[in-house]
Design a protein around this motif. Sequence first.
Motif: not given
Length: 303
Positions: A44-50, A64-76, A276-277
């Motif tokens: 997906p394009r346009g998600i701010i991923e800093s 098996r699959f891919v995940t974009l993960y937020d380690p500060l919120k501790r959720i995908p 969303m950000d």
Amino acid sequence: MNMLTALFFALLKICFLPLTSGTVVMDFNHIERCKDSLYMGTPPRGIIESRLKKICQRYADKPRFVTLYDPLKRIPVYSAYTFKKTEGDRRVDYPWMYEPQLAEIDGNGNMLPFPTGYLHMKFEDSQAVLDDYSDVVLYERGHLNPDQHQSTPHDRAATYTLTNVVPEIREFNIGPWREYEERIRVRLNNFCRGTAYIVTGVTTRGNMIRRNNQDRVAIPEDIWSAYCCTEYDRNAPHDVRIRFPSYAAMAKNAKEGNSVHEMSVQELEILLKNSMDVDQNLQIFYDNCISPSPLPLYLQHTI
């Protein structure tokens, strides 16, 4: 062979080693077959991923699959996967796993079952652990890539990583959202003729699960999902056909008022721009999952 020649060949061998050991990557294309979970190999394009981490979810030495993960919120933020035709039966005997690479713990790139005792304290800063969910009554571990959308034992087992789950209100998880996942399973089983790509994610508003007086895991405000299948049954009933090649849904993660609303992917993107950000270029599927039409232009409006 002298020492210089031996050293040269040793360096050459290192340079051409396949990149398969790390699962937290700079780009989903960095690991062979990781991008296969994404339509046209494009996330997906346009998600701010800093601050976000890209995880190539490997189990038994295979992506098996891919995940974009937020380690500060501790959720995908989202998980993206290919749908596998299945009877939809659920398995509950797989162990819960964590992602060693998020904690920079040495490993071979595979997700691993949670250790017993207090060893989880080594990596609980970077991701959710089982203790975060153990004392909460309202919430369940809700899969973004659900096991009933996978078919092989290994693909199903791989969904049981806490980097693929979010806290979902129990009534929502076992009610409207499970019914939606089943509806999509039946629809894609029956009418998708090629590969179906699914992206499922969340929005948040700052609510957190707390443990030991610390904010631990973000609680989603909404759950959303979108699929793309460009090869579908063009003789399907009209009410099915209008939901191809792509369609989407969104619902409140709540005890009441939690109905799942289906909509076009473009409608979903408009809603996500406000919750969303992301930037104004948000696009979940490459080129909006445009289906190559077998018909001449003047007939395309009839399908």
